[in-house]
Design an enzyme around this catalytic site. Structure first.
Site, PDB file in Angstrom:
ATOM      1  N   PHE A 193      31.111  29.792  80.330  1.00 30.75           N
ATOM      2  CA  PHE A 193      30.970  29.026  81.559  1.00 30.75           C
ATOM      3  C   PHE A 193      29.517  28.554  81.677  1.00 30.75           C
ATOM      4  O   PHE A 193      28.610  29.353  81.490  1.00 30.75           O
ATOM      5  CB  PHE A 193      31.348  29.912  82.749  1.00 30.75           C
ATOM      6  CG  PHE A 193      31.388  29.183  84.048  1.00 30.75           C
ATOM      7  CD1 PHE A 193      32.559  28.574  84.467  1.00 30.75           C
ATOM      8  CD2 PHE A 193      30.263  29.093  84.848  1.00 30.75           C
ATOM      9  CE1 PHE A 193      32.596  27.901  85.675  1.00 30.75           C
ATOM     10  CE2 PHE A 193      30.307  28.414  86.048  1.00 30.75           C
ATOM     11  CZ  PHE A 193      31.473  27.804  86.457  1.00 30.75           C
ATOM     12  N   CYS A 234      18.250   6.333  58.490  1.00 32.16           N
ATOM     13  CA  CYS A 234      18.527   7.107  59.711  1.00 32.16           C
ATOM     14  C   CYS A 234      17.239   7.530  60.426  1.00 32.16           C
ATOM     15  O   CYS A 234      17.036   7.188  61.586  1.00 32.16           O
ATOM     16  CB  CYS A 234      19.425   8.295  59.385  1.00 32.16           C
ATOM     17  SG  CYS A 234      19.687   9.391  60.766  1.00 32.16           S
TER      18      CYS A 234
HETATM   19  C1  LIG Z   1      21.172   1.611  64.959  1.00 24.20           C
HETATM   20  C2  LIG Z   1      21.969   2.633  64.197  1.00 24.20           C
HETATM   21  C3  LIG Z   1      22.157   3.887  64.709  1.00 24.20           C
HETATM   22  C4  LIG Z   1      22.898   4.820  63.998  1.00 24.20           C
HETATM   23  N1  LIG Z   1      23.113   6.052  64.573  1.00 24.20           N
HETATM   24  C5  LIG Z   1      23.899   6.930  63.925  1.00 24.20           C
HETATM   25  C6  LIG Z   1      24.182   8.196  64.512  1.00 24.20           C
HETATM   26  O1  LIG Z   1      23.725   8.498  65.603  1.00 24.20           O
HETATM   27  N2  LIG Z   1      24.985   9.052  63.840  1.00 24.20           N
HETATM   28  C7  LIG Z   1      25.527   8.722  62.637  1.00 24.20           C
HETATM   29  O2  LIG Z   1      26.267   9.534  62.070  1.00 24.20           O
HETATM   30  N3  LIG Z   1      25.260   7.549  62.043  1.00 24.20           N
HETATM   31  C8  LIG Z   1      24.465   6.646  62.664  1.00 24.20           C
HETATM   32  N4  LIG Z   1      24.188   5.460  62.075  1.00 24.20           N
HETATM   33  C9  LIG Z   1      24.665   5.219  60.697  1.00 24.20           C
HETATM   34  C10 LIG Z   1      23.734   5.899  59.654  1.00 24.20           C
HETATM   35  O3  LIG Z   1      22.401   5.503  59.884  1.00 24.20           O
HETATM   36  C11 LIG Z   1      24.142   5.498  58.239  1.00 24.20           C
HETATM   37  O4  LIG Z   1      25.530   5.692  58.078  1.00 24.20           O
HETATM   38  C12 LIG Z   1      23.404   6.304  57.170  1.00 24.20           C
HETATM   39  O5  LIG Z   1      22.024   6.200  57.341  1.00 24.20           O
HETATM   40  C13 LIG Z   1      23.804   5.798  55.783  1.00 24.20           C
HETATM   41  O6  LIG Z   1      23.161   6.527  54.786  1.00 24.20           O
HETATM   42  P1  LIG Z   1      23.080   5.952  53.288  1.00 24.20           P
HETATM   43  O7  LIG Z   1      22.513   7.037  52.447  1.00 24.20           O
HETATM   44  O8  LIG Z   1      24.348   5.348  52.896  1.00 24.20           O
HETATM   45  O9  LIG Z   1      22.053   4.746  53.394  1.00 24.20           O
HETATM   46  P2  LIG Z   1      20.531   4.725  53.839  1.00 24.20           P
HETATM   47  O10 LIG Z   1      20.156   5.897  54.631  1.00 24.20           O
HETATM   48  O11 LIG Z   1      20.323   3.376  54.436  1.00 24.20           O
HETATM   49  O12 LIG Z   1      19.750   4.856  52.466  1.00 24.20           O
HETATM   50  C14 LIG Z   1      19.695   3.838  51.536  1.00 24.20           C
HETATM   51  C15 LIG Z   1      18.411   4.034  50.761  1.00 24.20           C
HETATM   52  O13 LIG Z   1      18.426   3.174  49.626  1.00 24.20           O
HETATM   53  C16 LIG Z   1      17.115   2.695  49.411  1.00 24.20           C
HETATM   54  N5  LIG Z   1      17.212   1.502  48.568  1.00 24.20           N
HETATM   55  C17 LIG Z   1      17.754   0.310  48.867  1.00 24.20           C
HETATM   56  N6  LIG Z   1      17.690  -0.509  47.797  1.00 24.20           N
HETATM   57  C18 LIG Z   1      17.101   0.195  46.798  1.00 24.20           C
HETATM   58  C19 LIG Z   1      16.759  -0.067  45.447  1.00 24.20           C
HETATM   59  N7  LIG Z   1      17.039  -1.231  44.863  1.00 24.20           N
HETATM   60  N8  LIG Z   1      16.157   0.887  44.732  1.00 24.20           N
HETATM   61  C20 LIG Z   1      15.869   2.080  45.271  1.00 24.20           C
HETATM   62  N9  LIG Z   1      16.167   2.394  46.549  1.00 24.20           N
HETATM   63  C21 LIG Z   1      16.783   1.466  47.294  1.00 24.20           C
HETATM   64  C22 LIG Z   1      16.577   2.479  50.815  1.00 24.20           C
HETATM   65  O14 LIG Z   1      15.167   2.465  50.815  1.00 24.20           O
HETATM   66  C23 LIG Z   1      17.161   3.678  51.561  1.00 24.20           C
HETATM   67  O15 LIG Z   1      16.287   4.780  51.577  1.00 24.20           O
HETATM   68  C24 LIG Z   1      23.445   4.497  62.745  1.00 24.20           C
HETATM   69  C25 LIG Z   1      23.244   3.223  62.207  1.00 24.20           C
HETATM   70  C26 LIG Z   1      22.535   2.294  62.927  1.00 24.20           C
HETATM   71  C27 LIG Z   1      22.336   0.918  62.366  1.00 24.20           C
END
Ligand SMILES: Cc1cc2nc3c(=O)[nH]c(=O)nc-3n(C[C@H](O)[C@H](O)[C@H](O)COP(=O)(O)OP(=O)(O)OC[C@H]3O[C@@H](n4cnc5c(N)ncnc54)[C@H](O)[C@@H]3O)c2cc1C
Ligand SMILES: NC(=O)c1ccc[n+]([C@@H]2O[C@H](COP(=O)([O-])OP(=O)(O)OC[C@H]3O[C@@H](n4cnc5c(N)ncnc54)[C@H](OP(=O)(O)O)[C@@H]3O)[C@@H](O)[C@H]2O)c1
Length: 534
Positions: free
Chosen positions: A512, A88
């Site tokens: 408002f 994010c």
């Molecule tokens: C362009 C875009 C804009 C977005 N805007 C919004 C928004 O405005 N509002 C909203 O609510 N959502 C938004 N989203 C969605 C939001 O970004 C995701 O839903 C959220 O970041 C998911 O969080 P997560 O913890 O599941 O995964 P992530 O935040 O992706 O975290 C996964 C983590 O796992 C780590 N990782 C991966 N593999 C390994 C491994 N083997 N060992 C150790 N670490 C590992 C990565 O480094 C990462 O830090 C957006 C998505 C996109 C693509």
């Protein structure tokens, strides 16, 4: 400062006993982004077993960890990046919000070009490359803050800048060392699915990740593939920046399966607004190939009309892929045998439990909706259950939003959905049905006041959907600015077992000029025993 960090022969960084500052983190992260050595913040002297290891320290892993620690548990996060917080703040939501704000500002400048105090914007061109650079130079502050807060304020343990390999349902391996916990919480996110067409490897083809990490030229003509949030948000920014943009979508914009409860009047207002701003939107077409100029640079996208099969070429130097994401679950399927769905999403119950005992999964890894609220609250849900408090999270309904040059927000049923379920559906809408928007400069508020006085039809759109017999509010839909906060609370109120009625809404105290006008409009109708449209 280096001496502070490099405590074990310049290789292994262990900061567990060192008080950190944001400033120090910024430097350490910048340094470690170029290296592959781990950063340790692990209490080796604590002999208690971990209650949970969070694989991935994104939104889900960090919030889950914070909650579990606050409940008195012991946790460990492992993340492959040198910072916590995940995609994010690094690549996704935060740049999207920066670009969307730029789009809003640029849009205002274009409409008011040469009027009032606005300079002539006829030839206005904002640099996409410069905006990407601005973001990249600034994103380190969010990374630093998350590492600092997690260590100094939330008391979390973590190992960064190294991937975790899962060994079994209690064990992971990190940089050759094994760590054990009573439970694993998997939260490693998702990644872009590129369409299976030739040419996606050409220079000039980007997704939201490579846009940030690799953009190396100023785009002049853009084609976007996809018709959902990423396509609309990035496309609106590119167009507002002065890079003419075409969106190529198989279904009508916002009608993809990943978005639900989209009201047709709201959708029309959004799409018309994008067209008014010069975007070309081609619906009912699919991409066939991206072709190059012979030097490895993208120069056209070939699309096919899905009805008659005819093909067309769209010239461009910049192709942006907005075709969605897929969970990264292969490793867990192979090693743990977790059950997954059709698109690779790990299947979980409402406690976030997978099919494998003591293994939980959260966030984008469990599939759509891929939104921050689900990742964070999923992490919290796993933590609560791990700490012995049975807790269920139902994410089938939620308030939703996206940006064009506007903020578009919705929650609950669309008018069409409501009419399928109920006989007596009443709608409160602005501008009212059948009244030309040019005659009604509403719903206006901060952010659309200037438009109200010069371009009434650009003030946005709003609709509340009411069940006329019970008087319960079923849905809210809004295009404008500043309504997102209200929608979080509207979602909460609508979810109460007794819901919220038009009468209760009319009884609230508005400030408002409230951006969505729902309170006072409900009050105008609430006096009547027989509700009618407004
Ligand atoms: C362009 C875009 C804009 C977005 N805007 C919004 C928004 O405005 N509002 C909203 O609510 N959502 C938004 N989203 C969605 C939001 O970004 C995701 O839903 C959220 O970041 C998911 O969080 P997560 O913890 O599941 O995964 P992530 O935040 O992706 O975290 C996964 C983590 O796992 C780590 N990782 C991966 N593999 C390994 C491994 N083997 N060992 C150790 N670490 C590992 C990565 O480094 C990462 O830090 C957006 C998505 C996109 C693509
Ligand atoms: N809250 C926010 O503001 C925000 C912002 C951005 C992203 N996100 C989240 O991030 C995730 C990714 O967003 P997204 O907009 O990229 O994905 P998405 O909502 O999954 O939409 C993917 C789009 O690409 C199209 N598509 C898929 N495969 C295609 C192919 N092979 N050829 C042509 N078109 C194809 C889909 O069309 P069809 O309908 O025809 O399949 C759909 O229009 C989503 O889960 C979203 O919720 C959230």
């Amino acid at each position: 400062m280096r001496r502070l960090w490099l405590m074990q022969g310049g290789m292994l960084v262990d900061i567990t006993l060192t008080k950190t500052t944001n400033f120090q983190w910024r430097h350490l992260i910048a340094d470690y982004e170029k290296k592959s050595e781990p950063i340790y913040n692990v209490r080796r002297d604590d002999k208690r077993k971990y209650d949970a290891i969070f694989v991935g320290g994104g939104a889900g892993g960090r919030f889950g960890s914070g909650y579990l620690r606050a409940r008195g548990g012991r946790q460990l996060i492992v993340d492959r990046w040198p910072f916590l917080g995940g995609s994010c703040p690094h690549l996704a939501c935060v740049p999207h919000h920066l670009f969307s704000e730029a789009a809003r500002e640029l849009d205002l400048m274009r409409w008011f070009s040469g009027k009032l105090w606005f300079p002539d914007a006829t030839h206005l061109r904002a640099s996409i490359l410069q905006m990407v650079q601005l973001f990249k130079e600034g994103r380190g502050s969010a990374h630093a803050f998350m590492n600092w807060q997690s260590k100094e304020q939330l008391d979390l343990e973590y190992i960064l800048n190294v991937p975790a390999t899962v060994i079994d349902n209690h064990t992971i391996e990190v940089a050759g060392e094994r760590f054990q916990a009573d439970n694993l919480v998997l939260g490693t996110g998702a990644e872009t699915v590129f369409p299976n067409i030739p040419g996606t490897d050409l220079h000039g083809v980007y997704d939201f990740v490579s846009l940030i990490e690799e953009l190396d030229f100023e785009p002049q003509r853009c084609v976007i593939i996809g018709g959902s949030k990423v396509a609309i948000e990035y496309g609106s920014f590119f167009q507002a920046a002065g890079c003419p943009t075409t969106i190529v979508a198989r279904k009508p914009l916002m009608r993809t399966a990943s978005l639900h409860h989209v009201d047709e009047d709201l959708r029309q207002y959004v799409v018309d607004g994008m067209c008014k701003r010069g975007m070309q939107i081609l619906e009912g077409v699919e991409p066939v190939a991206i072709k190059g100029d012979g030097n490895g640079n993208a120069k056209e996208v070939i699309i096919r009309n899905m009805q008659d099969g005819s093909e067309e070429s769209l010239a461009c130097d910049f192709v942006f892929i907005g075709t969605g994401e897929r969970p990264k679950s292969e490793h867990y399927r192979e090693v743990l045998g977790v059950a997954v769905g059709e698109k690779g999403e790990i299947l979980v119950d409402k406690h976030m439990r997978t099919s494998v005992p003591n293994v939980y999964a959260i966030g984008d890894l469990i599939g759509p909706p891929m939104e921050m609220f689900k990742a964070r609250k999923g992490g919290m849900t796993a933590a609560r259950n791990i700490m012995g408090e049975p807790y269920e999270f139902d994410w089938t309904d939620y308030p939703d939003f996206l940006h064009s040059t506007y903020e578009i927000t919705w929650v609950g049923l669309s008018e069409e959905e409501a009419k399928q379920r109920y006989d007596n559906v009443v709608v409160i809408q602005m501008p009212p049905k059948g009244v030309p928007h040019e005659d009604i400069p509403l719903p206006c508020a901060e952010g659309t006041m200037l438009y109200a006085f010069m371009y009434p039809e650009l003030t946005g759109f709003q609709k509340a959907v009411v069940e006329g017999n019970s008087r319960r509010l079923l849905g809210f839909h809004h295009v404008g600015f500043g309504a997102k906060d209200a929608f979080q609370y509207l979602d909460y109120l609508m979810r109460q077992p007794e819901g919220i009625t038009i009468d209760e809404m009319g009884n609230m105290n508005e400030l408002f000029l409230n951006p969505e006008h729902f309170i006072q409009l409900c009050r105008l109708r609430a006096g009547s025993p027989n509700l009618r449209d407004l």
